[in-house]
Design an enzyme around this catalytic site. Structure first.
Site, PDB file in Angstrom:
ATOM      1  N   ARG A 268       0.839  -1.199   0.000  1.00 28.48           N
ATOM      2  CA  ARG A 268       0.000   0.000   0.000  1.00 28.48           C
ATOM      3  C   ARG A 268       0.877   1.252   0.000  1.00 28.48           C
ATOM      4  O   ARG A 268       1.776   1.393   0.847  1.00 28.48           O
ATOM      5  CB  ARG A 268      -0.896  -0.015   1.233  1.00 28.48           C
ATOM      6  CG  ARG A 268      -1.636   1.277   1.520  1.00 28.48           C
ATOM      7  CD  ARG A 268      -2.763   1.517   0.555  1.00 28.48           C
ATOM      8  NE  ARG A 268      -3.645   2.570   1.042  1.00 28.48           N
ATOM      9  CZ  ARG A 268      -4.562   3.171   0.299  1.00 28.48           C
ATOM     10  NH1 ARG A 268      -4.709   2.839  -0.970  1.00 28.48           N
ATOM     11  NH2 ARG A 268      -5.347   4.100   0.824  1.00 28.48           N
ATOM     12  N   GLY A 339      -6.796   0.539   7.397  1.00 30.01           N
ATOM     13  CA  GLY A 339      -7.658   1.706   7.265  1.00 30.01           C
ATOM     14  C   GLY A 339      -9.072   1.318   6.888  1.00 30.01           C
ATOM     15  O   GLY A 339      -9.620   0.334   7.380  1.00 30.01           O
ATOM     16  N   GLU A 363     -13.338 -20.903  27.500  1.00 26.93           N
ATOM     17  CA  GLU A 363     -12.517 -21.769  28.364  1.00 26.93           C
ATOM     18  C   GLU A 363     -11.819 -20.990  29.476  1.00 26.93           C
ATOM     19  O   GLU A 363     -10.667 -21.218  29.808  1.00 26.93           O
ATOM     20  CB  GLU A 363     -11.505 -22.558  27.525  1.00 26.93           C
ATOM     21  CG  GLU A 363     -12.197 -23.559  26.601  1.00 26.93           C
ATOM     22  CD  GLU A 363     -11.250 -24.572  26.004  1.00 26.93           C
ATOM     23  OE1 GLU A 363     -10.321 -25.005  26.694  1.00 26.93           O
ATOM     24  OE2 GLU A 363     -11.466 -24.929  24.840  1.00 26.93           O
TER      25      GLU A 363
END
Length: 379
Positions: A268, A339, A363
């Site tokens: 990105r 984002g 648990e």
């Protein structure tokens, strides 16, 4: 401790990754959306020996150690937390309880079917009003000659509808009395035993969670495990191992979220460069990687003690507490790194985000783990 993977672990990693990428990844979002529990997938996992990882080979299992078991659960959870949860619950709870506390007749009858995935297992301890307060459970078993009659309801039970073999903990003494719980094996189809509401959950949606209902359900004393009144002690020992299971599940979810974030941050671009170049993102990734390594150390420490049959209540509680909490933190940071895309179902991290939260509850909540740890260190 040797932190390198054994040859067996390396082979398991390759096998599970290949299986998950071919059989789980393509369908996991469909299963998540529809809350479908893919029973046929677990039969396939059984054929690979992954439904009886800890079960000795003489009972049809793989006969492996907790190190291999951690590898199985975490590798599956990297792809899908729901499938990882169901594999963990089947192995450590129902199957584990019969393995550790069943007599030879019970082991020979049930373990081969469970270990091979022929039957799905369920384990019933929790009730609507007695989660952590199990000593006050309302589900009772009353002796009637050579039989027991079960009445009551269990809630939040993994495989509560599909499970064909159920280990149920029922009260056989007065509420809150010492040694007042006993364990029984109940087969699906037993008169008086039915399934109830299936829960509509935030995450882990492909792992079936439902009620168990007992209405004058009559079973033979041959279905009892251990002595009358030993059920709570048995359950606590099972949960010691179960904490390693959930810690491994949390670890896998955390690793999956981290690996997706690392890949995305390198690809990105903003301001003409990968967002991984920005310190705000790089530091998040550094925190993620560090937390994962610490969680691994705690989990493998607990597993090492378990393999050597040494006390590990505190260590398993620490592993479960820390791994589940950092799983939520890492999944949250993963959504932040992605984002707006992280908030959509087109990208993987929103599912890690939803799935991770159960690890801090199931648990034994994080608060119960801190109670277990504090009691141990304050002895």
């Amino acid at each position: 401790m040797d932190f390198n993977y054994t040859d067996t672990q390396s082979q398991i990693i390759d096998m599970v990754r290949d299986f998950a990428n071919k059989n789980i990844r393509p369908k996991m979002m469909e299963w998540d959306e529809t809350q479908k529990f893919p029973v046929e997938l677990f039969h396939q996992l059984g054929e690979l020996g992954l439904m009886g990882v800890l079960v000795p080979t003489e009972y049809g299992g793989s006969g492996l150690s907790y190190f291999e078991y951690i590898t199985v659960v975490s590798e599956i959870a990297k792809v899908c937390g729901s499938i990882g949860l169901s594999v963990a619950a089947h192995n450590s709870l129902c199957t584990g309880h019969i393995l550790y506390f069943g007599n030879e007749e019970q082991k020979n009858k049930y373990l081969p079917k469970l270990a091979t995935g022929q039957c799905i297992g369920a384990w019933g301890l929790t009730e609507a009003n007695t989660g952590s307060d199990s000593g006050n459970m309302k589900c009772t078993a009353v002796r009637d000659g050579n039989d027991w009659i079960l009445n009551g309801t269990k809630n939040w039970i993994t495989h509560g509808i599909t499970g064909e073999v159920v280990v149920v903990l029922a009260r056989t003494g007065e509420p809150r009395a010492k040694n007042n719980i006993t364990a029984f094996i109940v087969d699906k189809g037993t008169p008086g035993f039915t399934s109830g509401k299936k829960e509509n959950k935030l995450g882990m949606r492909a792992s079936e969670t439902a009620e168990l209902i007992f209405d004058n359900c009559r079973i033979s004393d041959a279905q009892r495990m251990g002595e009358v009144g030993d059920g709570f002690k048995q359950a606590m020992k099972i949960l010691d191992g179960g904490r390693i299971s959930i810690a491994s599940l949390a670890l896998g979810i955390a690793e999956g979220a981290y690996e997706a974030s690392l890949k995305y941050a390198k690809e990105r671009e903003q301001f003409d460069q990968p967002i991984a170049n920005f310190q705000a993102i790089a530091f998040k990734l550094a925190d993620m990687a560090t937390k994962i390594e610490v969680a691994k150390m705690l989990i493998y420490q607990a597993a090492d003690l378990k393999n050597r049959h040494l006390p590990m209540t505190k260590e398993s509680a620490m592993a479960k507490y820390y791994a589940s909490e950092i799983s939520v933190q890492i999944a949250t940071d993963a959504v932040q790194i992605f984002g707006g895309y992280g908030y959509t179902k087109d990208f993987p991290v929103e599912k890690y985000y939803r799935d991770s939260k159960l690890c801090t509850i199931g648990e034994g909540t994080s608060e119960i783990q801190k109670l277990v740890i504090s009691r141990d260190i304050l002895k």
